[in-house]
Design a protein around this motif. Structure first.
Motif, PDB file in Angstrom:
ATOM      1  N   ILE A  35      -6.370  -4.974 -87.626  1.00 21.72           N
ATOM      2  CA  ILE A  35      -5.092  -5.553 -87.226  1.00 21.72           C
ATOM      3  C   ILE A  35      -5.015  -7.017 -87.656  1.00 21.72           C
ATOM      4  O   ILE A  35      -6.018  -7.735 -87.626  1.00 21.72           O
ATOM      5  CB  ILE A  35      -4.904  -5.438 -85.698  1.00 21.72           C
ATOM      6  N   ASP A  36      -3.806  -7.467 -88.035  1.00 21.54           N
ATOM      7  CA  ASP A  36      -3.592  -8.853 -88.438  1.00 21.54           C
ATOM      8  C   ASP A  36      -3.131  -9.746 -87.286  1.00 21.54           C
ATOM      9  O   ASP A  36      -3.488 -10.914 -87.231  1.00 21.54           O
ATOM     10  CB  ASP A  36      -2.548  -8.926 -89.553  1.00 21.54           C
ATOM     11  N   SER A  37      -2.288  -9.220 -86.411  1.00 23.64           N
ATOM     12  CA  SER A  37      -1.719 -10.016 -85.330  1.00 23.64           C
ATOM     13  C   SER A  37      -2.792 -10.467 -84.351  1.00 23.64           C
ATOM     14  O   SER A  37      -3.586  -9.660 -83.863  1.00 23.64           O
ATOM     15  CB  SER A  37      -0.662  -9.199 -84.588  1.00 23.64           C
ATOM     16  N   LEU A  38      -2.800 -11.756 -84.044  1.00 19.07           N
ATOM     17  CA  LEU A  38      -3.815 -12.307 -83.144  1.00 19.07           C
ATOM     18  C   LEU A  38      -3.738 -11.672 -81.761  1.00 19.07           C
ATOM     19  O   LEU A  38      -4.763 -11.261 -81.198  1.00 19.07           O
ATOM     20  CB  LEU A  38      -3.644 -13.822 -83.041  1.00 19.07           C
ATOM     21  N   ALA A  39      -2.537 -11.587 -81.196  1.00 19.26           N
ATOM     22  CA  ALA A  39      -2.388 -11.043 -79.850  1.00 19.26           C
ATOM     23  C   ALA A  39      -2.795  -9.581 -79.789  1.00 19.26           C
ATOM     24  O   ALA A  39      -3.514  -9.152 -78.874  1.00 19.26           O
ATOM     25  CB  ALA A  39      -0.940 -11.206 -79.377  1.00 19.26           C
ATOM     26  N   SER A  40      -2.347  -8.792 -80.762  1.00 14.17           N
ATOM     27  CA  SER A  40      -2.682  -7.371 -80.774  1.00 14.17           C
ATOM     28  C   SER A  40      -4.167  -7.155 -81.019  1.00 14.17           C
ATOM     29  O   SER A  40      -4.784  -6.267 -80.425  1.00 14.17           O
ATOM     30  CB  SER A  40      -1.860  -6.647 -81.845  1.00 14.17           C
ATOM     31  N   LYS A  41      -4.729  -7.973 -81.870  1.00 17.26           N
ATOM     32  CA  LYS A  41      -6.161  -7.856 -82.176  1.00 17.26           C
ATOM     33  C   LYS A  41      -6.994  -8.177 -80.940  1.00 17.26           C
ATOM     34  O   LYS A  41      -7.950  -7.461 -80.616  1.00 17.26           O
ATOM     35  CB  LYS A  41      -6.515  -8.803 -83.325  1.00 17.26           C
ATOM     36  N   ALA A  42      -6.636  -9.249 -80.246  1.00 14.18           N
ATOM     37  CA  ALA A  42      -7.357  -9.627 -79.031  1.00 14.18           C
ATOM     38  C   ALA A  42      -7.273  -8.524 -77.985  1.00 14.18           C
ATOM     39  O   ALA A  42      -8.267  -8.202 -77.309  1.00 14.18           O
ATOM     40  CB  ALA A  42      -6.800 -10.931 -78.470  1.00 14.18           C
ATOM     41  N   LEU A  43      -6.099  -7.930 -77.849  1.00 12.51           N
ATOM     42  CA  LEU A  43      -5.913  -6.849 -76.881  1.00 12.51           C
ATOM     43  C   LEU A  43      -6.770  -5.647 -77.238  1.00 12.51           C
ATOM     44  O   LEU A  43      -7.435  -5.064 -76.376  1.00 12.51           O
ATOM     45  CB  LEU A  43      -4.436  -6.453 -76.818  1.00 12.51           C
ATOM     46  N   LEU A  44      -6.760  -5.257 -78.511  1.00 15.12           N
ATOM     47  CA  LEU A  44      -7.566  -4.106 -78.929  1.00 15.12           C
ATOM     48  C   LEU A  44      -9.047  -4.370 -78.715  1.00 15.12           C
ATOM     49  O   LEU A  44      -9.781  -3.488 -78.264  1.00 15.12           O
ATOM     50  CB  LEU A  44      -7.286  -3.774 -80.394  1.00 15.12           C
ATOM     51  N   ILE A  45      -9.489  -5.564 -79.027  1.00 14.62           N
ATOM     52  CA  ILE A  45     -10.902  -5.902 -78.821  1.00 14.62           C
ATOM     53  C   ILE A  45     -11.277  -5.736 -77.348  1.00 14.62           C
ATOM     54  O   ILE A  45     -12.307  -5.140 -77.016  1.00 14.62           O
ATOM     55  CB  ILE A  45     -11.182  -7.345 -79.303  1.00 14.62           C
ATOM     56  N   ARG A  46     -10.444  -6.251 -76.465  1.00 11.53           N
ATOM     57  CA  ARG A  46     -10.732  -6.133 -75.035  1.00 11.53           C
ATOM     58  C   ARG A  46     -10.746  -4.680 -74.587  1.00 11.53           C
ATOM     59  O   ARG A  46     -11.650  -4.253 -73.847  1.00 11.53           O
ATOM     60  CB  ARG A  46      -9.704  -6.929 -74.232  1.00 11.53           C
ATOM     61  N   ARG A  47      -9.747  -3.925 -75.013  1.00 14.65           N
ATOM     62  CA  ARG A  47      -9.643  -2.529 -74.579  1.00 14.65           C
ATOM     63  C   ARG A  47     -10.774  -1.676 -75.161  1.00 14.65           C
ATOM     64  O   ARG A  47     -11.371  -0.855 -74.455  1.00 14.65           O
ATOM     65  CB  ARG A  47      -8.283  -1.952 -74.998  1.00 14.65           C
ATOM     66  N   ALA A  48     -11.053  -1.848 -76.440  1.00 12.83           N
ATOM     67  CA  ALA A  48     -12.056  -1.008 -77.089  1.00 12.83           C
ATOM     68  C   ALA A  48     -13.471  -1.300 -76.595  1.00 12.83           C
ATOM     69  O   ALA A  48     -14.279  -0.378 -76.425  1.00 12.83           O
ATOM     70  CB  ALA A  48     -11.979  -1.184 -78.599  1.00 12.83           C
ATOM     71  N   THR A  49     -13.770  -2.574 -76.356  1.00 11.65           N
ATOM     72  CA  THR A  49     -15.115  -2.904 -75.887  1.00 11.65           C
ATOM     73  C   THR A  49     -15.340  -2.498 -74.435  1.00 11.65           C
ATOM     74  O   THR A  49     -16.480  -2.501 -73.959  1.00 11.65           O
ATOM     75  CB  THR A  49     -15.415  -4.409 -76.048  1.00 11.65           C
ATOM     76  N   ALA A  50     -14.274  -2.134 -73.756  1.00  9.04           N
ATOM     77  CA  ALA A  50     -14.403  -1.638 -72.382  1.00  9.04           C
ATOM     78  C   ALA A  50     -14.734  -0.148 -72.357  1.00  9.04           C
ATOM     79  O   ALA A  50     -14.963   0.410 -71.287  1.00  9.04           O
ATOM     80  CB  ALA A  50     -13.116  -1.893 -71.605  1.00  9.04           C
ATOM     81  N   THR A  51     -14.768   0.505 -73.523  1.00 12.94           N
ATOM     82  CA  THR A  51     -15.141   1.912 -73.620  1.00 12.94           C
ATOM     83  C   THR A  51     -16.558   2.020 -74.171  1.00 12.94           C
ATOM     84  O   THR A  51     -17.159   1.026 -74.587  1.00 12.94           O
ATOM     85  CB  THR A  51     -14.181   2.676 -74.554  1.00 12.94           C
ATOM     86  N   SER A  52     -17.065   3.231 -74.227  1.00 13.30           N
ATOM     87  CA  SER A  52     -18.378   3.460 -74.818  1.00 13.30           C
ATOM     88  C   SER A  52     -18.281   3.806 -76.298  1.00 13.30           C
ATOM     89  O   SER A  52     -19.299   4.047 -76.963  1.00 13.30           O
ATOM     90  CB  SER A  52     -19.097   4.589 -74.077  1.00 13.30           C
ATOM     91  N   SER A  53     -17.078   3.827 -76.849  1.00 12.05           N
ATOM     92  CA  SER A  53     -16.881   4.145 -78.264  1.00 12.05           C
ATOM     93  C   SER A  53     -17.460   3.044 -79.146  1.00 12.05           C
ATOM     94  O   SER A  53     -17.431   1.860 -78.795  1.00 12.05           O
ATOM     95  CB  SER A  53     -15.394   4.297 -78.573  1.00 12.05           C
ATOM     96  N   LEU A  54     -17.968   3.434 -80.312  1.00 16.43           N
ATOM     97  CA  LEU A  54     -18.373   2.446 -81.296  1.00 16.43           C
ATOM     98  C   LEU A  54     -17.142   1.646 -81.704  1.00 16.43           C
ATOM     99  O   LEU A  54     -16.090   2.215 -81.988  1.00 16.43           O
ATOM    100  CB  LEU A  54     -18.957   3.149 -82.529  1.00 16.43           C
ATOM    101  N   PHE A  55     -17.258   0.323 -81.704  1.00 18.05           N
ATOM    102  CA  PHE A  55     -16.131  -0.528 -82.086  1.00 18.05           C
ATOM    103  C   PHE A  55     -16.568  -1.509 -83.159  1.00 18.05           C
ATOM    104  O   PHE A  55     -17.586  -2.191 -83.029  1.00 18.05           O
ATOM    105  CB  PHE A  55     -15.596  -1.303 -80.877  1.00 18.05           C
ATOM    106  N   LEU A  56     -15.781  -1.569 -84.234  1.00 24.27           N
ATOM    107  CA  LEU A  56     -16.034  -2.482 -85.339  1.00 24.27           C
ATOM    108  C   LEU A  56     -14.733  -3.181 -85.706  1.00 24.27           C
ATOM    109  O   LEU A  56     -13.659  -2.584 -85.617  1.00 24.27           O
ATOM    110  CB  LEU A  56     -16.567  -1.716 -86.555  1.00 24.27           C
TER     111      LEU A  56
END
Length: 245
Positions: free
Chosen positions: A118-139
């Protein structure tokens, strides 16, 4: 189709890759190449998310952007391309922006791997927070614009990324809001910092250019860098899928 990949990795690895479920946010200069690499390597269950349409200025670096696809929905064009590689793949094309109003519609915990392009700062920050709260691999991909030297593309844990303005802005946002990622994660980045040397043609002719993902400014980018970012992201994902599934 995968005979050379199986020769390299072995049958068990191929089975793990084919059974993995991946979601990729942002199919621009980085994400489009990541998606291509994943499908060519055996990923069969892939969801691609993007709200944009192909623009003529995408042609210099985005996989599905050609003179024939201008104006078409990016995820739809990319899905067609990926299915031409593997007609048996399950490619879900979601023409939607990822933001606070849509985030709850994505069950990130249902995926083995979540990729952030993602390019958007706000959307990227949100995805990072949401994804790291799961057990899924996140890159995550950091900024690929204003780069030219392929030898400076690197991989590091987010808090150790150096020389990347996007990573710096994300870290500043997390500190200011006192709302941090739930865990560490790997990023693709470059510490090269070029400046724009030319004039943005859209701005010089028609005023400010319409930006994808609500970006605030236009920066130059080139195909070999965005592709290296995308391929590196895909390679990291495949490595972890083989190792952990």
């Amino acid at each position: 189709m995968l005979s050379r990949t199986e020769l390299l990795l072995g049958h068990e690895a191929i089975e793990r890759i084919q059974s993995a479920k991946v979601i990729l946010f942002g199919v621009g200069g980085v994400g489009s190449w990541a998606a291509e690499s994943l499908v060519r390597s055996g990923i069969r269950n892939l969801t691609i998310v993007d709200s944009d349409v192909v623009c003529v200025t995408n042609i210099n670096r985005q996989l599905m952007a050609t003179s024939k696809t201008i104006g078409q929905v990016k995820v739809d064009v990319l899905r067609e391309r990926l299915l031409s590689i593997n007609p048996q793949a399950q490619i879900q094309a979601v023409n939607m922006i990822y933001d606070a109003s849509t985030a709850d519609s994505f069950r990130l915990e249902d995926y083995d791997c979540v990729l952030d392009c993602i390019d958007s700062l706000a959307s990227k920050a949100l995805l990072i927070r949401r994804a790291t709260a799961t057990s899924s691999l996140f890159l995550s991909s950091m900024g690929a614009a204003l780069k030219m030297d392929p030898t400076r593309v690197k991989v590091a844990e987010f808090w150790k990324v150096e020389g990347c303005p996007l990573a710096a802005r994300l870290r500043a946002r997390f500190r200011k809001e006192k709302d941090f990622p739930a865990r560490k994660f790997q990023c693709v980045f470059s510490d090269e910092q070029m400046t724009n040397q030319g004039i943005c043609q859209e701005e010089s002719i028609e005023g400010p250019a319409p930006m994808s993902f609500h970006k605030m400014q236009t920066n130059g980018a080139i195909a070999h860098i965005t592709a290296i970012f995308g391929f590196t992201l895909a390679g990291l994902a495949l490595k972890q899928i083989i190792a952990t599934r």
